[in-house]
Design an enzyme around this catalytic site. Sequence first.
Site, short mmCIF file in Angstrom:
data_model
loop_
_atom_site.label_atom_id
_atom_site.label_comp_id
_atom_site.label_asym_id
_atom_site.label_seq_id
_atom_site.Cartn_x
_atom_site.Cartn_y
_atom_site.Cartn_z
N TYR A 94 13.72 31.96 2.47
CA TYR A 94 12.50 32.72 2.73
C TYR A 94 12.51 33.27 4.16
O TYR A 94 12.91 32.60 5.11
CB TYR A 94 11.28 31.81 2.56
CG TYR A 94 10.84 31.61 1.13
CD1 TYR A 94 10.80 32.67 0.23
CD2 TYR A 94 10.45 30.36 0.67
CE1 TYR A 94 10.38 32.49 -1.08
CE2 TYR A 94 10.03 30.16 -0.64
CZ TYR A 94 10.00 31.24 -1.50
OH TYR A 94 9.59 31.06 -2.80
N ARG A 116 -10.05 -0.32 15.46
CA ARG A 116 -9.97 0.49 14.24
C ARG A 116 -10.97 -0.05 13.22
O ARG A 116 -11.97 0.57 12.93
CB ARG A 116 -8.53 0.47 13.70
CG ARG A 116 -8.24 1.53 12.66
CD ARG A 116 -6.76 1.57 12.33
NE ARG A 116 -6.24 0.32 11.79
CZ ARG A 116 -4.99 0.13 11.40
NH1 ARG A 116 -4.11 1.10 11.52
NH2 ARG A 116 -4.61 -1.03 10.92
N MET A 122 9.42 24.25 -1.73
CA MET A 122 8.72 23.17 -2.42
C MET A 122 9.65 22.33 -3.29
O MET A 122 9.54 21.10 -3.33
CB MET A 122 7.61 23.75 -3.29
CG MET A 122 6.79 22.69 -4.03
SD MET A 122 5.43 23.37 -4.99
CE MET A 122 4.27 23.77 -3.69
N LYS A 172 0.84 -1.20 0.00
CA LYS A 172 0.00 0.00 0.00
C LYS A 172 0.88 1.24 0.00
O LYS A 172 2.09 1.17 0.24
CB LYS A 172 -0.93 -0.01 1.21
CG LYS A 172 -0.21 0.03 2.55
CD LYS A 172 -1.19 -0.05 3.72
CE LYS A 172 -0.44 -0.01 5.05
NZ LYS A 172 -1.36 -0.06 6.21
#
Length: 723
Positions: A615, A480, A664, A386
Site C-alpha cells: 500500500y 490503581r 490486515m 486473563k
Amino acid sequence: MTKERYGGIDLFKFFAAILVITIHTGPLLSYNSRADFLLTSLAARIAVPFFFMASGYFFFHKIKNEQGNQTKLLRQFLQRTGILYAICILIYLPVNAYAGHLTGAWNLPILIKSLLFGGTFYHLWYLPALMIGVAIVYGLRSFLREPYVIIVTLLLYLAALLGDNYYSLAAENQALQNMVQHVYGIMDSTRNGIFFAPLFIALGSLEANRRKPKRSALHSYILLFGISMAVLFLEGLLLQRSFAGTAIAPFNDMYAALVPAVFFLFLILLAGRGREHKWPRRLSTWIYVLHPAVIVGVRGIAKLTGLEAILIEDSLVHFASVVILSVAVSLLGIKILDVYKKERTSPLPRGKERAWAEISIANLLHNVRQLQSLLPRSTALTAVVKANAYGHGSVEIAKELQKADIHSFAVASVDEGVALRRSGLKGEILILGFTPTHRLDDVRRYKLVQTVVSAADAERLQEFGKPLRVHIKIDTGLHRLGEPYSNTEGILSMYRHSRLHVAGTFSHLAAADSLEADDLAFTRLQFERFQHTVSQIRAAGLKTGRLHLLNSSGILNYYDAGMQLDGVRSGIALYGLLSKETDRVRADIDLRPVMSLKANVTRVQRIHAGEPAGYNRSFLAERDTSIATLSIGYADGIPRELPEKGGSVLIRGRRARILATITMDQMLVDVTGIPGVQQGDTVTLLGRDGNDEITAGEIAEWTGTITNELLSTVGARVTRIYQ
C-alpha cells in the site's frame, strides 16, 4: 480449595465392569458352587449399584457447579444415555433374533415394557434404569430436601426387596403379595429405574453436595465397608438357606446390606482420590456393553473348534476368555472411535492453516515447576489467565494447569471467569477488576470470587443484598485499585459487611521488575505497608483470608525475602517470559517460552529494481528482489510498525526482512537470499526454526512495547495448536 480427583473411582469402574462379567459367567461354578455363590451372587453384586451411585454423583455434582439451566443438563444427560441405549439395542438385535427373543406376540404395551424395564437384552436394563432413576431423583430434589429424597428412595428400595430376595415376606401378606405381583405384571422385576436405581443415584447426589471425605477418615470407611460386606455375606447365606426346600428360587440381585456396602466403598474411593485414569473409565462402559456379545462369540468359537470342554465347561477358563476378549474388543473399539473423531475434529494439516500458534504444554508445566521451586510448599500459586491467558487460550491453559494441581486462577472480568466455569474448570477463580452491579448475579451463579476495589465498592457489594465471596485489595502505592493503606477505618469497614465473605486480602507491586536501589526500597516499603495493614485488620478481630502480594517479577526477585505469604500470582512468567527481554532478575531459573507463532507462504514473486510493493508503494526495490507473501497480518496481532523497525521472520531457518506496510491479513518479506522458498512453506514469526530464534522480547524491543502486550494481542482467528 483443592483440585478434585477421582482416580479411585476411575479404577474401580474398570474392576466393576469385570465383576459384571463375573456375574454373567460364574468363574468358579465348575470348581466349587458355594465359592461361586459367594463371588457372583454376593461380592460381585456391588458393581451395578456402584455404577448407579457414580453416575448420580457426577451428574448432580455438575448440576451443583453449573447453577445455570439445570433442566438443560438433565435433558442432555437423558439424550446421551438414550442414544447409547439405542445403539446397544441395534447391536443386540442379531443376538435377540438368533436366540428367538423376537418371536411370539408383540404389541405396544409389551414393547414399552421391554424398552423401559427389560432393556431388550438382559444386561441393557441398566441404561433405561439409569435414565428413569436420574429423572426421579432430579424431580424429588426439586421439592424435597436431600434427607427426604434419601428416605423416599430408601422406601422404594425396601419395597423392591419384597419383590426380590425377600419375596417370602411378601408372600405371607396377601396385600403385599398382590402389590408385588402387580408390579411384576407391569415391569417383570423390581430391579429397575423406579425401585432399585433411585436410592443409589440419590446417595451419589448426597455426596456430590457435601464436602469430599477426608483422607483421615479412610480407615474408618474401610472398617465400615468390611463390616457391611460381612453382613452382606451373612445375609446372603441366610437367605439361601431360607429358600432351601421351597419352590421359590432366590433372585440374588438385591440385599439390604448392599446399600451400606456400596456407600462406604464409594466413600473409600472418594477419600483415596489419586490421579485420574481416563482409560479405565472409558473401558468400563465398553466392556459393560459388549461383554454379552463376547460371551456369545466365545461359545460360538468353542463349538466351531470343538473346544467346548475348555472354553465353556471350564468356568474359570470361560471367564478369563470373556474378560480378555472383552477388553481387547473394547480397546479396539475405542481406538477406532478416537481415529474417527480425530479425522472429523482435528485441525487441518499445518501446511493448510492460514496462521497458527503452537502452544507447548510441556514448557508451560516446566515453568510451573520452576516457579514453584522458588516458593515454600505452603505458598499457593495463582495462575493469571486473563486476556485469553496472555493470548495462549485461557480455557485450554487453565485446564492443563488444573491437571498439574493448580487450583487458583485470576481473570480480569466476569465474562472471563464465566467462560472458565462453563468449560468445567474447578477451583477458585478471582476477578481482579471491577464488576458492574448488574453482573453480580453471574458472580454468584458461577461461584466466582470478586475483588473489592475500595471501601465505597464494598458498600455497593453489600447493598447488592446477596452473599458474595471476595478478596479485598489494599493500595500500597500503585494507586490503581484498592483502598489506600493509610485509611485504616475505611479498610476495616470492608471486612465488617455481613454479606461479604472475605476469602483473601492482597495488593499489587509497582516496581517489582526493577533491581534499581530506589525501586527495591519502594517494593520493600509496599510490603511493609501491606503487613502493617494486615496486622491492624487482625488486631481488630477481623479475618483477612489468604494473603497474596507477589506477581511474576515479585516471585523472581523476592522469592527469598519472606514476601511470599499464603500465595503468589504469576502471569507472564508462567508463559516463559519476562515483560522485557532486557529485564534482569535475581532468581536463577530456566523459563521456556510457551508460544510459537507461524504462518504460510502463499505466493513467491520476483520484482525488479525500482518497482514498488505494498500500500502507498511503501517499499521500493533497490535491486531485483524475491518477495514472499505471508498469510498473517495486523488483525492477527502482528505490530504494523515492524517493517520500519527492522523486523524479520524465519523461513527455512533463515531470517527474512519484513517489507512494506503490514495489512490486515497479509504481509510481505524479502526472501532473495533464501533459495527454494515456495508456496506452502512454514514461516516462523515467533519461536525457533533451525538454529535461529525470534523471541517475544526481541519483537517487543523492536516495537517499543512489552511481551505482555505482544502476546495478548494475538488474534482469535489464529488457530491454537496444543502439543
